[in-house]
Design an enzyme around this catalytic site. Structure first.
Site, PDB file in Angstrom:
ATOM      1  N   CYS A  31       1.099  -1.522   0.162  1.00 44.51           N
ATOM      2  CA  CYS A  31      -0.392  -0.009  -0.159  1.00 44.51           C
ATOM      3  C   CYS A  31       0.870   1.552   0.356  1.00 44.51           C
ATOM      4  O   CYS A  31       1.514   1.429   0.978  1.00 44.51           O
ATOM      5  CB  CYS A  31      -0.560  -0.096   0.986  1.00 44.51           C
ATOM      6  SG  CYS A  31      -2.128   1.544   1.434  1.00 44.51           S
ATOM      7  N   CYS A  40      -0.395   4.157   2.678  1.00 44.16           N
ATOM      8  CA  CYS A  40      -0.276   3.955   3.588  1.00 44.16           C
ATOM      9  C   CYS A  40       1.387   4.257   3.710  1.00 44.16           C
ATOM     10  O   CYS A  40       1.034   4.905   5.094  1.00 44.16           O
ATOM     11  CB  CYS A  40      -0.364   2.544   4.046  1.00 44.16           C
ATOM     12  SG  CYS A  40      -1.831   2.248   3.563  1.00 44.16           S
ATOM     13  N   ASP A  41       2.241   3.290   3.634  1.00 47.28           N
ATOM     14  CA  ASP A  41       3.053   3.374   3.839  1.00 47.28           C
ATOM     15  C   ASP A  41       4.481   4.328   2.758  1.00 47.28           C
ATOM     16  O   ASP A  41       5.489   4.210   3.486  1.00 47.28           O
ATOM     17  CB  ASP A  41       4.157   1.429   3.476  1.00 47.28           C
ATOM     18  CG  ASP A  41       3.284   1.042   4.310  1.00 47.28           C
ATOM     19  OD1 ASP A  41       2.828   1.492   5.326  1.00 47.28           O
ATOM     20  OD2 ASP A  41       2.958  -0.072   4.316  1.00 47.28           O
TER      21      ASP A  41
END
Ligand code: NAP
Length: 300
Positions: free
Chosen positions: A132, A135-136
């Site tokens: 992701c 997200c990261d």
């Protein structure tokens, strides 16, 4: 045991649209999700091909859809459904917290990331391997990252990461991209994205327990701090696969979103469909709720 006309499993764009329409048709409903409402929209930085709203952050579009459902009295319950059975013409869906009895069920449980299967992948998840980018990605500011894949997700996320990371290495197994042309043209023009075409990642390399790069099947090594694996999706259909016909795990439906099991409908990314976009999921959800209303009126 909770009772309703329609149980909607999954609160991504398909499920939230179906919830809105189902409420407007006057059918009682419960919508559940094992995560936050929004589905894969929550994993997208920007969405720019959902007509009428222009460029919008994925989480913002998710929030708007959830709010519109709330405005007609629909709350998404946090629940994971593990199995469904038919009893006396109705469906009993078994969840972790409760059981749900309904006249019809809509499966809009979406799809999850597919693993690459490269050596080192499993061990290095959370230690530089990610599925992701939104997200990261922020953890890799000013660093080097590898993106694997050639679909819309890999292209979109390579572009997103190019604004955060120092350099992005895009590894794709063919010399043509599966993703949209407009995206591949942007990727090709982006100064800090380097393409590694007709290449596969053989092994994810590590030093001191963290990603240090990848080894390609050509024998080349790329030094990198992060590896984003974006090689497609697998449907979240295991809990219902014994009840309905599937193809590679995706639920088969007709044009009205009805599955092979009368009373069970499917919409969005979990079903066999040539296109997996927010707009197509929304359309699926609307069609499904219409067909469900018809089914309930004809059956009960
Ligand atoms: P996808 O379209 O299925 O693409 C997966 C990519 O990963 C393909 O390029 C595929 O290569 C590659 N791949 C698959 N298995 C691999 C393996 N074992 N090793 C190496 N490469 C592998 O998946 P996606 O990009 O996640 O998109 C999923 C759906 O969401 C699509 O329908 C897409 O259009 C949609 N989506 C749309 C947008 C948007 O409109 N902005 C954004 C994100 C996603 P091959 O090409 O060689 O098969």
């Amino acid at each position: 045991m909770k009772e309703c006309d329609v149980l909607i499993i999954g609160a991504g764009p398909a499920g939230l649209t179906a919830a809105l329409y189902t409420a407007r048709y006057g059918n009682s409903l419960i919508i559940v999700d094992q995560g936050a409402p929004g589905g894969q929209m929550l994993l997208m930085d920007e969405i720019e091909n959902y007509p009428g709203v222009g460029k919008i952050k994925g989480f913002e579009l998710a929030e708007r859809m959830e709010k519109e459902a709330k405005d007609v009295g629909v709350e998404v319950l946090f629940e994971e459904i593990s199995s469904i059975e038919k009893k006396d013409g109705k469906f009993i869906s078994h969840g972790n917290d409760d059981d749900y009895i309904s006249k019809a069920v809509l499966i809009s449980s979406g799809a999850s990331h597919r693993k690459l299967g490269a050596e080192g992948e499993d061990e290095l998840v959370g230690r530089g391997v990610s599925y992701c980018a939104t997200c990261d990605g922020p953890f890799f500011r000013g660093k080097s990252v590898v993106v694997v894949g050639g679909g819309d997700t890999a292209l979109t996320d390579a572009l997103y990461l190019s604004k955060i990371a120092k350099e992005v290495h895009l590894v794709h197994r063919r010399d043509e991209f599966r993703g949209q042309k407009i995206l591949s043209e942007r990727v090709r023009k982006c100064e800090n994205i380097t393409l590694h075409l007709k290449r596969n990642v053989k092994k994810i390399l590590s030093e001191n327990g963290k990603v240090s790069g990848v080894l390609l099947d050509s024998g080349e090594e790329i030094r990198a701090d992060g590896v984003f694996i974006l090689v497609g999706v697998v449907p979240n259909s295991a809990f219902v696969s014994s009840l309905v016909e599937t193809e590679n795990g995706f639920i088969k439906t007709d044009g009205k979103m009805e599955t092979s099991a009368s009373g069970i409908f499917a919409s969005g990314d979990v079903r066999t469909t040539p296109l997996r976009q927010v707009s197509s999921a929304v359309g699926d959800g609307a069609i499904a709720s219409h067909a469900i209303d018809e089914y309930i009126r004809n059956t009960f």
